[in-house]
Design an enzyme around this catalytic site. Structure first.
Site, short mmCIF file in Angstrom:
data_model
loop_
_atom_site.label_atom_id
_atom_site.label_comp_id
_atom_site.label_asym_id
_atom_site.label_seq_id
_atom_site.Cartn_x
_atom_site.Cartn_y
_atom_site.Cartn_z
CB THR A 177 -0.88 0.00 1.25
OG1 THR A 177 -1.59 -1.23 1.28
CG2 THR A 177 -1.86 1.16 1.25
CG LEU B 92 -4.22 -9.95 1.29
CD1 LEU B 92 -3.78 -9.90 2.72
CD2 LEU B 92 -3.42 -10.96 0.50
CB CYS C 45 -4.11 -2.32 6.91
SG CYS C 45 -3.17 -3.77 6.43
CG LEU D 269 -22.36 -0.61 8.93
CD1 LEU D 269 -23.80 -0.54 8.44
CD2 LEU D 269 -21.88 0.79 9.33
C1 UGA Z 1 -7.82 -4.43 6.02
C2 UGA Z 1 -8.84 -4.37 4.86
O1 UGA Z 1 -10.10 -4.90 5.30
C3 UGA Z 1 -8.34 -5.17 3.65
O2 UGA Z 1 -9.26 -5.03 2.58
C4 UGA Z 1 -6.96 -4.64 3.24
O3 UGA Z 1 -6.43 -5.37 2.16
C5 UGA Z 1 -6.01 -4.74 4.42
O4 UGA Z 1 -6.55 -3.98 5.52
C6 UGA Z 1 -4.68 -4.17 3.98
O5 UGA Z 1 -4.63 -3.00 3.61
O6 UGA Z 1 -3.71 -4.94 3.89
P1 UGA Z 1 -7.21 -6.21 7.92
O7 UGA Z 1 -6.27 -5.19 8.46
O8 UGA Z 1 -6.75 -7.62 7.79
O9 UGA Z 1 -7.72 -5.79 6.45
O10 UGA Z 1 -8.46 -6.25 8.89
P2 UGA Z 1 -10.02 -5.91 8.83
O11 UGA Z 1 -10.79 -7.17 8.79
O12 UGA Z 1 -10.33 -4.89 7.83
O13 UGA Z 1 -10.21 -5.28 10.30
C7 UGA Z 1 -9.52 -4.09 10.67
C8 UGA Z 1 -9.92 -3.67 12.07
O14 UGA Z 1 -11.25 -3.15 12.06
C9 UGA Z 1 -9.90 -4.78 13.11
O15 UGA Z 1 -9.36 -4.29 14.31
C10 UGA Z 1 -11.37 -5.14 13.27
O16 UGA Z 1 -11.66 -5.70 14.51
C11 UGA Z 1 -12.02 -3.78 13.09
N1 UGA Z 1 -13.42 -3.84 12.64
C12 UGA Z 1 -13.73 -4.37 11.43
C13 UGA Z 1 -14.41 -3.29 13.44
O17 UGA Z 1 -14.15 -2.79 14.55
N2 UGA Z 1 -15.71 -3.32 12.99
C14 UGA Z 1 -16.05 -3.86 11.78
O18 UGA Z 1 -17.26 -3.83 11.43
C15 UGA Z 1 -15.04 -4.40 10.99
#
Ligand code: UGA
Length: 472
Positions: A125, A157, A284, A274
């Site tokens: 990124t 991902l 990330c 959400l």
């Molecule tokens: C994120 C993006 O979702 C990917 O699409 C992207 O490729 C990646 O970053 C990256 O740039 O490499 P990731 O960091 O693995 O992926 O994790 P997420 O599943 O997006 O969760 C991120 C954070 O948000 C976590 O702490 C999670 O608990 C939190 N979260 C997620 C919430 O608090 N609420 C939600 O509804 C969703």
């Protein structure tokens, strides 16, 4: 039959390793380069350094067939490949900007080995305009413009579902400013875009199929760079938005799950991302929101919205901490059980984990913590070594044993399957403070818990009467 292309992936972190394994899985010959010799040796011996579903299987399969090899020799890999994907780290610098020194170093090293046409692909990124810098760096090293193109192929991902996300993507974004480069990138992804991969009996299962192919979006390199940052920043914004709505719900005794469902059914809003909680973490979102804000600022564009997103995310942790404090009156000398160390369920990654930050705050306030996580304990121990007031346990019930309250800080699916009756009698007081809204508040009340979660009405029970009962 798709063409097998010689590919180098530079960097064997999350994105690099998963991309390398998945490129081999769709039929390409992959050299994965890292300058960490110990890591390369371990990978060549079959050690899988991250907790990721399907990754051990894919690496095992393609190491055995020789389709993936690990090496420290970038010069040889460059010469042997048609496409070179740069997937090295782009950490946050002190200004909030992405630190591109690794990308710069790799670009210079690649330049020194280019003898025939190569397509250099940004997979990390990176801020918009990075492709320009990579191109200039390679030119400065004396490489003719006709011998290379720089492109952008961002990766979307998620940790925990990385292999599936790669092989069954929502979209594939190819940012290229030349036809030759666009053609090569399209050929690399052809097994996915034609569906031939999904017809294979040994394909990793996922949402895509030969009748539901991933769309391929060809853009300029700059647009591709922006798509990646804008997507992560938008998702982070969605989370901060619902977290403020959750706080509003608490103020009026409404249920944020109902509100989120009502909003999410509108297709323009969408149901995902959400889930209210203790804020986003990971390697990330925090870094990318800051970097995107910095890029905007550098370009003279006011993107103050992102500063708000960050501020809300910080306050959400503080708010949860205060919730714990007010539930327990004082935190000094309290024994707290903690479920969850990883920044989200399904991964052993603790980078920017809200769970670790909250544990630090609780320790500073004088509590002692016994923490459990299904995968992240070893990593957490390196950052926060065990000590008198901080213990780790492999057993979730041991974390709860005789604790004044149990806190849930990571959304592991395992936690929602715990035997709540057993937990109820394991705890000293039946108090659960859930930062991830894993349980139904009414069920928790029926079981006799005082149950506090995020953005949902609190359920209280008589603590004194409950504490006298013991698990049979
Ligand atoms: C994120 C993006 O979702 C990917 O699409 C992207 O490729 C990646 O970053 C990256 O740039 O490499 P990731 O960091 O693995 O992926 O994790 P997420 O599943 O997006 O969760 C991120 C954070 O948000 C976590 O702490 C999670 O608990 C939190 N979260 C997620 C919430 O608090 N609420 C939600 O509804 C969703």
């Amino acid at each position: 039959m798709s063409e097998s292309i010689a590919i180098t992936v530079v960097g064997s972190g999350y994105v690099g390793l998963v991309a390398a394994a998945c490129f081999a899985e769709i039929g390409h010959r992959v050299l994965c380069v890292d300058n960490d010799e110990a890591k390369v040796n371990a990978l060549n011996q079959g050690v899988v350094p991250i907790h990721e579903e399907f990754l051990p299987e894919l690496l095992g399969r393609h190491r055995a067939s020789g389709h993936i090899q690990f090496t420290t020799d970038l010069s040889h890999a460059t010469q042997a490949s048609q496409a070179i994907f740069i997937a090295v780290g782009t950490p946050q610098s002190q200004t909030g900007n992405a630190d591109l020194s690794y990308v710069d170093a790799v670009a210079s090293e690649i330049a020194r080995s280019i003898q025939s046409y190569k397509v250099i692909v940004e997979k990390s990124t990176v801020p918009v305009y990075t492709n320009d810098w990579v191109r200039r760096t390679i030119e400065r090293n004396g490489v003719s413009r006709s011998l290379f193109d720089v492109t952008s192929n961002p990766e979307f991902l998620r940790e925990g579902t990385a292999v599936k996300d790669f092989l069954h993507p929502d979209r594939i974004v190819l940012g290229a400013d030349s036809d030759a480069a666009a053609r090569l990138l399209a050929a690399i992804y052809e097994p996915l875009t034609s569906g031939s991969y999904y017809d294979r009996s040994d394909a990793v299962p996922g949402g895509r199929s030969a009748t539901d192919l991933p769309p391929l979006l060809e853009t300029s390199t700059k647009a591709a760079e922006l798509i990646k940052h804008a997507s992560n920043a938008f998702l982070a914004m969605k989370i901060s938005f619902i977290n403020v709505v959750a706080n509003l719900c608490e103020a009026v005794d409404a249920d944020v799950d109902q509100v989120a469902r009502g909003m999410g059914l509108d297709k323009r809003i969408g149901k995902r991302f959400l889930s209210a909680g203790i804020g986003y973490g990971g390697s990330c979102f925090p870094k990318d929101v800051a970097a995107f804000r910095y890029v905007a600022q550098q370009l003279g564009i006011d993107f103050g919205l992102l500063a708000e997103v960050e501020k809300i995310n910080e306050l959400q942790k503080e708010r949860f901490f205060q919730k714990v404090r007010s539930a327990l009156w004082t935190l000094r000398a309290k024994r707290l059980g903690v479920l969850g160390l990883a920044f989200k369920g399904g991964t052993d990654d603790i980078r920017e984990s809200p769970a670790l930050e909250l544990i630090r705050m609780l320790l500073d306030a004088g509590s002692s913590v016994c923490a459990h996580d299904p995968a992240a304990i070893e990593r957490a121990k390196l950052e926060m070594p065990p000590r008198e007031n901080l213990q780790y346990t492999d057993d979730p019930y041991a974390a709860a044993d005789n604790a004044d309250a149990l806190l849930i800080l990571t959304d592991w699916a395992e936690f929602s399957r715990l035997d709540l009756k057993r937990l109820r009698y394991t705890l000293r007081y039946p108090i659960i403070i859930d930062g991830r809204n894993l349980f139904d508040p009414r069920v928790m009340q029926d079981l006799g818990f005082t149950y506090l979660s995020v953005g949902r009405p609190s359920q209280h029970t008589s603590v004194e009467s409950a504490s006298t009962k013991r698990w049979p």
